[in-house]
Enzyme design. Structure first.
Site: not given
Length: 105
Positions: A28, A31
């Site tokens: 991600c 993230c």
């Protein structure tokens, strides 16, 4: 930040004190952007135990807590959900801190 290792461990963690689950994944990009900020956030909010939940490893936990976008944060106190910052959008440090500060004391 501790990494969740099992669903049984999660139930034990949530029973005691204040916890914030951070749902994330290695792949991600949003993230990864906030990852360098997390140690400072953890240090600022020591009253919470922060637990990293790998979305791919614990998809059942994600479904249980209706987390379909990452990064996302769900807060608990003594096994009761007290707040959530859940979406697929990128989160800033200021937004994460604002979320934590909005949680009931």
């Amino acid at each position: 930040m501790k990494h969740l290792e099992s669903e049984a461990q999660l139930q034990e963690i949530l029973q005691n004190g204040k916890t914030i689950l951070m749902f994330s994944a290695d792949w991600c990009p949003d993230c990864r952007i906030i990852e360098p900020e997390l140690p400072a956030i953890e240090a600022k909010y020591k009253e919470y135990e922060f637990i990293y939940v790998d979305r791919d490893q614990f998809i059942d936990v994600c479904q249980q807590y209706d987390v379909f976008g990452i990064p996302s944060f769900v807060a608990f106190s003594e096994n009761e959900e007290t707040g959530r910052f859940v979406s697929k959008d990128r989160k800033t440090t200021a937004e994460i801190e604002s979320f934590i500060e909005s949680l009931p004391q």
